[in-house]
Design a protein around this motif. Structure first.
Motif, PDB file in Angstrom:
ATOM      1  N   GLY A  21       4.556   6.307  -1.371  1.00 42.20           N
ATOM      2  CA  GLY A  21       5.013   5.010  -1.516  1.00 42.20           C
ATOM      3  C   GLY A  21       3.959   4.386  -2.249  1.00 42.20           C
ATOM      4  O   GLY A  21       2.694   4.606  -2.387  1.00 42.20           O
ATOM      5  N   GLY A  22       4.233   2.907  -2.635  1.00 38.21           N
ATOM      6  CA  GLY A  22       3.145   1.991  -2.988  1.00 38.21           C
ATOM      7  C   GLY A  22       2.830   2.507  -4.612  1.00 38.21           C
ATOM      8  O   GLY A  22       3.732   3.122  -5.302  1.00 38.21           O
ATOM      9  N   TYR A  23       1.855   2.395  -4.875  1.00 35.52           N
ATOM     10  CA  TYR A  23       1.319   2.734  -6.239  1.00 35.52           C
ATOM     11  C   TYR A  23       0.061   4.012  -6.119  1.00 35.52           C
ATOM     12  O   TYR A  23      -0.644   4.076  -6.912  1.00 35.52           O
ATOM     13  CB  TYR A  23       0.927   1.631  -7.106  1.00 35.52           C
ATOM     14  CG  TYR A  23       1.982   0.763  -7.724  1.00 35.52           C
ATOM     15  CD1 TYR A  23       2.709   1.089  -8.736  1.00 35.52           C
ATOM     16  CD2 TYR A  23       2.030  -0.342  -6.973  1.00 35.52           C
ATOM     17  CE1 TYR A  23       3.627   0.292  -9.151  1.00 35.52           C
ATOM     18  CE2 TYR A  23       3.079  -1.375  -7.350  1.00 35.52           C
ATOM     19  CZ  TYR A  23       3.901  -0.916  -8.526  1.00 35.52           C
ATOM     20  OH  TYR A  23       4.951  -1.623  -8.930  1.00 35.52           O
ATOM     21  N   ALA A  24       0.493   4.638  -4.997  1.00 33.07           N
ATOM     22  CA  ALA A  24      -0.485   5.867  -4.677  1.00 33.07           C
ATOM     23  C   ALA A  24      -0.528   6.781  -5.776  1.00 33.07           C
ATOM     24  O   ALA A  24       0.580   7.095  -6.382  1.00 33.07           O
ATOM     25  CB  ALA A  24      -0.331   6.501  -3.398  1.00 33.07           C
ATOM     26  N   ARG A  25      -1.692   7.115  -6.226  1.00 34.12           N
ATOM     27  CA  ARG A  25      -1.783   8.449  -7.088  1.00 34.12           C
ATOM     28  C   ARG A  25      -2.249   9.917  -6.582  1.00 34.12           C
ATOM     29  O   ARG A  25      -1.945  10.784  -7.204  1.00 34.12           O
ATOM     30  CB  ARG A  25      -2.968   8.032  -8.291  1.00 34.12           C
ATOM     31  CG  ARG A  25      -2.435   6.791  -8.863  1.00 34.12           C
ATOM     32  CD  ARG A  25      -3.352   6.449 -10.066  1.00 34.12           C
ATOM     33  NE  ARG A  25      -2.968   5.391 -10.989  1.00 34.12           N
ATOM     34  CZ  ARG A  25      -3.373   5.000 -12.225  1.00 34.12           C
ATOM     35  NH1 ARG A  25      -4.772   5.509 -12.638  1.00 34.12           N
ATOM     36  NH2 ARG A  25      -3.038   4.025 -12.830  1.00 34.12           N
ATOM     37  N   GLU A  26      -2.927   9.739  -5.512  1.00 32.64           N
ATOM     38  CA  GLU A  26      -3.198  11.121  -5.052  1.00 32.64           C
ATOM     39  C   GLU A  26      -3.684  10.946  -3.663  1.00 32.64           C
ATOM     40  O   GLU A  26      -4.119   9.841  -3.016  1.00 32.64           O
ATOM     41  CB  GLU A  26      -4.358  11.792  -5.797  1.00 32.64           C
ATOM     42  CG  GLU A  26      -5.534  10.823  -5.616  1.00 32.64           C
ATOM     43  CD  GLU A  26      -6.787  11.630  -6.347  1.00 32.64           C
ATOM     44  OE1 GLU A  26      -7.345  12.519  -5.691  1.00 32.64           O
ATOM     45  OE2 GLU A  26      -7.153  11.404  -7.604  1.00 32.64           O
TER      46      GLU A  26
ATOM     47  N   PHE B 171       0.952  -1.158   0.085  1.00 33.19           N
ATOM     48  CA  PHE B 171      -0.034   0.128   0.242  1.00 33.19           C
ATOM     49  C   PHE B 171       0.870   1.169   0.037  1.00 33.19           C
ATOM     50  O   PHE B 171       0.688   2.210  -0.937  1.00 33.19           O
ATOM     51  CB  PHE B 171      -0.867  -0.060   1.081  1.00 33.19           C
ATOM     52  CG  PHE B 171      -1.496   1.374   1.362  1.00 33.19           C
ATOM     53  CD1 PHE B 171      -2.783   1.558   0.576  1.00 33.19           C
ATOM     54  CD2 PHE B 171      -1.186   2.095   2.248  1.00 33.19           C
ATOM     55  CE1 PHE B 171      -3.362   3.023   1.041  1.00 33.19           C
ATOM     56  CE2 PHE B 171      -1.742   3.778   2.495  1.00 33.19           C
ATOM     57  CZ  PHE B 171      -2.842   3.760   1.860  1.00 33.19           C
ATOM     58  N   GLY B 172       2.066   1.357   0.655  1.00 36.25           N
ATOM     59  CA  GLY B 172       2.795   2.322   0.934  1.00 36.25           C
ATOM     60  C   GLY B 172       3.142   2.758   2.392  1.00 36.25           C
ATOM     61  O   GLY B 172       2.813   1.894   3.282  1.00 36.25           O
ATOM     62  N   ASN B 173       3.668   3.936   2.799  1.00 37.19           N
ATOM     63  CA  ASN B 173       3.935   4.131   3.966  1.00 37.19           C
ATOM     64  C   ASN B 173       3.292   5.379   4.557  1.00 37.19           C
ATOM     65  O   ASN B 173       2.921   6.515   3.967  1.00 37.19           O
ATOM     66  CB  ASN B 173       5.388   4.493   4.097  1.00 37.19           C
ATOM     67  CG  ASN B 173       6.398   3.498   3.552  1.00 37.19           C
ATOM     68  OD1 ASN B 173       6.029   2.329   3.885  1.00 37.19           O
ATOM     69  ND2 ASN B 173       7.654   3.874   3.389  1.00 37.19           N
ATOM     70  N   VAL B 174       2.691   5.322   5.786  1.00 45.20           N
ATOM     71  CA  VAL B 174       2.193   6.312   6.548  1.00 45.20           C
ATOM     72  C   VAL B 174       3.269   7.089   7.397  1.00 45.20           C
ATOM     73  O   VAL B 174       3.744   6.185   8.240  1.00 45.20           O
ATOM     74  CB  VAL B 174       0.922   5.893   7.326  1.00 45.20           C
ATOM     75  CG1 VAL B 174       0.454   7.019   8.225  1.00 45.20           C
ATOM     76  CG2 VAL B 174      -0.153   5.633   6.418  1.00 45.20           C
ATOM     77  N   TYR B 175       3.391   8.298   7.593  1.00 42.17           N
ATOM     78  CA  TYR B 175       4.485   8.958   8.174  1.00 42.17           C
ATOM     79  C   TYR B 175       3.747   9.807   9.322  1.00 42.17           C
ATOM     80  O   TYR B 175       3.005  10.587   8.852  1.00 42.17           O
ATOM     81  CB  TYR B 175       5.334   9.878   7.242  1.00 42.17           C
ATOM     82  CG  TYR B 175       6.088   9.061   6.122  1.00 42.17           C
ATOM     83  CD1 TYR B 175       7.406   8.486   6.553  1.00 42.17           C
ATOM     84  CD2 TYR B 175       5.786   8.833   4.937  1.00 42.17           C
ATOM     85  CE1 TYR B 175       8.219   7.707   5.561  1.00 42.17           C
ATOM     86  CE2 TYR B 175       6.483   8.152   3.881  1.00 42.17           C
ATOM     87  CZ  TYR B 175       7.730   7.426   4.271  1.00 42.17           C
ATOM     88  OH  TYR B 175       8.522   6.805   3.472  1.00 42.17           O
ATOM     89  N   MET B 176       4.371   9.935  10.198  1.00 41.04           N
ATOM     90  CA  MET B 176       4.027  10.982  11.392  1.00 41.04           C
ATOM     91  C   MET B 176       5.244  11.574  11.787  1.00 41.04           C
ATOM     92  O   MET B 176       6.094  10.955  12.531  1.00 41.04           O
ATOM     93  CB  MET B 176       3.305  10.020  12.556  1.00 41.04           C
ATOM     94  CG  MET B 176       2.039   9.746  12.289  1.00 41.04           C
ATOM     95  SD  MET B 176       1.034   9.037  13.650  1.00 41.04           S
ATOM     96  CE  MET B 176       1.778   7.402  13.754  1.00 41.04           C
ATOM     97  N   GLU B 177       5.571  12.701  11.242  1.00 46.09           N
ATOM     98  CA  GLU B 177       6.669  13.585  11.388  1.00 46.09           C
ATOM     99  C   GLU B 177       6.642  14.570  12.730  1.00 46.09           C
ATOM    100  O   GLU B 177       5.796  15.612  12.420  1.00 46.09           O
ATOM    101  CB  GLU B 177       7.109  14.311  10.235  1.00 46.09           C
ATOM    102  CG  GLU B 177       8.514  14.787  10.285  1.00 46.09           C
ATOM    103  CD  GLU B 177       8.909  15.266   8.864  1.00 46.09           C
ATOM    104  OE1 GLU B 177       9.996  16.053   8.711  1.00 46.09           O
ATOM    105  OE2 GLU B 177       8.210  15.128   7.887  1.00 46.09           O
ATOM    106  N   MET B 178       7.492  14.461  13.549  1.00 45.57           N
ATOM    107  CA  MET B 178       7.401  15.409  14.610  1.00 45.57           C
ATOM    108  C   MET B 178       7.875  16.879  14.127  1.00 45.57           C
ATOM    109  O   MET B 178       8.808  16.886  13.445  1.00 45.57           O
ATOM    110  CB  MET B 178       7.905  14.989  15.954  1.00 45.57           C
ATOM    111  CG  MET B 178       7.561  13.766  16.555  1.00 45.57           C
ATOM    112  SD  MET B 178       5.766  14.204  17.019  1.00 45.57           S
ATOM    113  CE  MET B 178       5.525  12.545  17.768  1.00 45.57           C
TER     114      MET B 178
END
Length: 543
Positions: free
Chosen positions: A165-170, A95-102
């Motif tokens: 990441g992954g094959y995300a488009r939007e 699916f891709g990566n979810v980021y939580m950036e401080m």
């Protein structure tokens, strides 16, 4: 029973796996930037397609004659030529990566602790930043069908949530929800290289009938801070507590339905999933534990007194094991970790566990992260009976049931026989035909028959008559193929010609010639003998 580390993951392989059978997550435990590498078990390239290829008339009889004359090299070369146009499986993609950036200033990290607790199927991270305690915890809930991640800090913080990441488009924010849409590749023309390395060029045709799986991921944050939408990200400011709810759904409607033309609506499925966002992390955790522990707690395993190495960083513990074989707790941990991984990767109603369970970060994964049914898929499920996890085997039963339609065509097309068969690998679309490449892996039509051993083995542990009734048709059609497929030889009946999966034999005067195609092999004959025995026993039991 914990996998414990005293540092964040430096890469995907050091992150910690969570899963509810359908959604998989690898949790890095970062301080400045947390990464959740996500998967969903129906995100595969391609769509249903018949892959039976034209073959020379009488090819099988020719190969059999060559092996009877002990002309094995010619038999192998001819078979590989006949199968050179075969298609490989489609691939399982991330699916891709979810980021939580401080977004706060300089870090001063101390007392870092990261663990995967097998008893609770929860990742927990604690540390101090400039003396302020930070606690993080994450589950992937089966009852709620979402990932839930909570952060609590003694000092207010700000963070940015986004997906890549992954094959995300939007990605965009709508009604307080970060929505990410993507699409898997269409049918990918693979070429298998030497040493198991794969090369593939993902394709994204314009025609709907040639397009791959659509999918969406939704993220919602509940917090005591301020939430701002920022295009393709969410900004949280001045928070001491944050709870992220994350769900993923695809357009998958079945192994035999086109995911675009006949697909489901991910948005409607996610709306239903997000009813859970009104519940706290603690409430969802309670539901999660009740569901998970009814499986996990069936088996306990101890090899002695209190585990004095339990609080040691696992990477160091593994390194030290050679010098400290008395660390028997590591064996108990590994045993329960195996049970944990199967519960996390395979639940009733989900897809079966593939080559990497449900965890894959590669756009083109090794061996396509497929179902390699010449050993790996069977191995994934060997523990269901001995380890009291019969329910986790349901996806494997369903995979075998769904292979029947294509397996019937393959049996007739390649062998002119009734019944069903499958060559050495399959995928979400239940392909049963051979792959391209060398005969040592691609000419072996026993994958389906060998899976039957898993199915019947499970019956021997449960003696569940309704279950035996369910698997009986699968056994029967595989038996039909094997009984029709065997031929008479000087040594008795055998599947002929035959191979042994990815195995060579030495031939010639100096025994230096490595060959793979034989008149018959013990591997194929043993699978047939086992299957016939199980089938006869099942028939007696069912009357």
């Amino acid at each position: 029973m914990k996998l414990y580390y005293d540092h964040p993951a430096e890469n995907w392989h050091e992150s910690l796996p969570l899963g509810n059978g359908r959604i998989g997550a690898m949790v890095y435990g970062g301080t400045k930037k947390e990464i959740l590498a996500l998967n969903e078990d129906t995100l595969w390239s391609g769509y249903p397609e018949k892959t039976q290829k034209k073959l020379p008339e009488g090819y099988l009889e020719k190969v059999r004659e060559l092996t009877e004359k002990r002309e094995y090299q010619k038999a192998m070369e001819y078979l590989e030529e006949c199968f050179s146009s075969s298609e490989d499986v489609q691939m399982y993609v991330p699916f891709g990566n979810v980021y939580m950036e401080m977004l706060d200033g300089t870090e001063e990290i101390s007392d870092y602790h990261r663990e995967l607790c097998l008893d609770t199927a929860e990742v927990r991270i604690t540390y101090k930043n400039q003396g302020a305690l930070v606690e993080k915890s994450c589950i992937v809930s089966q009852p709620a069908q979402v990932l839930v991640y909570k952060i609590r800090s003694e000092k207010a913080f700000s963070l940015k949530l986004y997906v890549e990441g992954g094959y995300a488009r939007e990605s965009c924010c709508t009604d307080g929800i970060l929505k990410t849409k993507g699409q898997c590749p269409g049918r990918v023309p693979f070429t298998v290289g030497e040493g198991g390395s794969e090369k593939a060029v993902p394709v994204f045709p314009e025609e709907p009938e040639k397009q791959g799986m659509c999918y969406e991921g939704w993220g919602k944050i509940v917090t005591d801070g301020k939430v701002n939408e920022a295009g393709n990200a969410v900004i949280v400011e001045n928070a001491e507590e944050v709870t992220l709810y994350y769900g993923i759904r695809s357009s998958f409607a079945g192994f035999d339905r086109h995911p675009v033309i006949e697909g489901r609506c991910p948005e409607e499925l996610l709306k239903a999933d997000f009813d859970c966002t009104g519940k706290s992390y603690e409430a969802l955790r309670t539901e999660h534990l009740k569901e998970y522990q009814k499986y996990y707690k069936r088996v306990s395993f101890s090899l002695g007194e209190k585990d004095e190495y339990a609080e040691k960083d696992l990477r160091q513990r593994l390194t030290d094991f050679q010098d400290h074989p008395e660390d028997v707790g590591l064996n108990a941990l590994l045993f329960q970790y195996g049970r944990y991984l199967l519960i996390a990767a395979s639940r009733p109603g989900t897809q079966a566990a593939n080559l990497q369970g449900i965890w894959n970060a590669e756009l083109v994964p090794p061996w396509f992260s497929d179902y390699t049914i010449n050993i790996n898929t069977e191995m994934n499920y060997w523990q269901t009976g001995p380890c009291n996890l019969e329910e986790m085997g349901e996806p494997l039963v369903r995979l075998c049931e769904e292979m029947a339609a294509d397996g019937k065509e393959t049996a007739m097309h390649y062998f002119g026989k009734e019944g069903v068969c499958s060559f050495h690998n399959t995928d979400l679309w239940r392909k049963t035909t051979p792959a391209d490449g060398r005969a040592e892996w691609n000419f072996w039509p026993m994958g389906y028959a060998w899976l039957c051993r898993n199915l019947y083995d499970q019956y021997l542990f449960t003696e569940d008559r309704a279950y035996l009734e369910r698997i009986y048709p699968v056994l029967k059609e595989n038996v039909r193929f094997c009984v029709e497929g065997v031929v008479g030889t000087a040594q008795g009946y055998a599947m002929s010609p035959a191979t042994s999966p990815e195995n060579d034999f030495l031939f010639g005067e100096e025994k230096k010639e490595k060959l793979t195609v034989a008149q018959y092999t013990e591997n194929e004959n043993a699978i047939v003998r086992n299957l016939l025995r199980d089938y006869l026993e099942a028939g007696r039991i069912l009357g």
